[in-house]
Design an enzyme around this catalytic site. Sequence first.
Site, mmCIF file in Angstrom:
data_model
loop_
_atom_site.group_PDB
_atom_site.id
_atom_site.type_symbol
_atom_site.label_atom_id
_atom_site.label_comp_id
_atom_site.label_asym_id
_atom_site.label_seq_id
_atom_site.Cartn_x
_atom_site.Cartn_y
_atom_site.Cartn_z
ATOM 1 N N SER A 1 60.926 -17.884 -22.283
ATOM 2 C CA SER A 1 61.848 -16.758 -22.327
ATOM 3 C C SER A 1 63.286 -17.112 -22.668
ATOM 4 O O SER A 1 64.045 -16.243 -23.079
ATOM 5 C CB SER A 1 61.836 -16.029 -20.977
ATOM 6 N N HIS B 1 55.963 -12.803 -22.934
ATOM 7 C CA HIS B 1 56.843 -12.615 -24.092
ATOM 8 C C HIS B 1 56.093 -12.728 -25.422
ATOM 9 O O HIS B 1 56.728 -12.630 -26.471
ATOM 10 C CB HIS B 1 57.982 -13.626 -24.054
ATOM 11 N N LYS C 1 57.680 -5.417 -21.321
ATOM 12 C CA LYS C 1 58.328 -5.895 -22.542
ATOM 13 C C LYS C 1 57.735 -5.155 -23.743
ATOM 14 O O LYS C 1 58.188 -4.077 -24.082
ATOM 15 C CB LYS C 1 58.206 -7.410 -22.621
#
Length: 408
Positions: A186, A214, A245
């Site tokens: 990240s 991610h 996300k």
Amino acid sequence: MMSLFAKFDDVRMALEGFKTLGRDPSNIRFEQILSPTEAIADGHSVLLFGTNNYLGLTFDPACIEASAAALRSLGTGTTGSRVANGTYADHAALERQIAAFYGKSNAMVFTTGYQANLGLISTLAGRDDYLLIDADSHASIYDACKLGTAEVIRFRHNDAEDLARRLRRLDGRPGNRIVVTEGIYSMLGDTAPLREIAAVKRELGAFLIVDEAHSLGVLGERGRGLCEAADVEADVDFVVGTFSKSLGAIGGFAVSDLPGFDVLRVACRPYMFTASLPPAVIASVMAALSRLDADRSLSARVRSNGRRLYDGLVKAGFEVGPEANPIVAIKMPDPATAGLFWNRLVDEGIYLNLAVPPTTPMSLSLLRSSVSAAHTEAQIDHAISVITAIGREFGIPGGNKTRVSEPA
């Protein structure tokens, strides 16, 4: 008597130092969110380059309508855990949908992505087991290690050979070996060497957990993440991820093909004793996952946008992370310079994340951006232009890295 909060004096002092540079980076307020890429923050119109909204689905009409319909028909919350009164029909339907998306037989939905790591890892790794985690692992992975009873062994970041050495040292000892790594990390946006790690896992005997928080929606032909992109899905025992996300909501999940998976529902305390996700969130996630499954252009677009920002900053002379992914981090000389630079960016209408030690790898000071499929090329080019202009003010890029005094 010493203050109960005295143990946090170093944190407080560091934060006060950053406040002297301008805004409080831990407390910036968004008065209005206008779109996935635009907002009013701290009284300024800003382009959003620090939200992890990789596919730009927070304003997707189908997701909003699904959420609104569920809110009207099922109410605002479940008021209970999954094993009490918190499993509605759509909770189970989402688990089936996620399992099918990954081609797995089992899935569990958690209330946050943090909780998914916390619950799965701490439950799987018992007293006689060994957890081998990448040194740059997310805080949720480290906290899972603290909650569990297994012996924890760190291997060097993205170093499959170091992982192999540490596994070999365990030869002859009883207990399971559980390796934990991430898809995209990240802070710097680098990816794990999953092919090499999977080969070590096969050779030396271990279970493998990959956190795709991610990389879901970003990597792989179908957007399933680095496991798909690296063609090692069959070697991965558990994929963990988040809805907060690429899927534009909140929540987490774990998927697996291992038999006996469902026992986790009554063994995993963070799952058993946390209220389940509200129906409106479940509905929006189902709609977002359907969109991702049907529209492969979303993943291609966010990768292209990440490459555009990365290449533009490299061309301008900035020192960035090792790979062109939707996370693009600019390395700063020190925390104070990073803080001042970040304030100037907000002044000029660009919002990204300020990341400084101790939360960063190698004690780096970073300006961390995350690109969305919703960004236009013009928005990305404008961000590059603004960042470059401010960089000239600071003598960054080009190697002339003027340092400023540290926060008091």
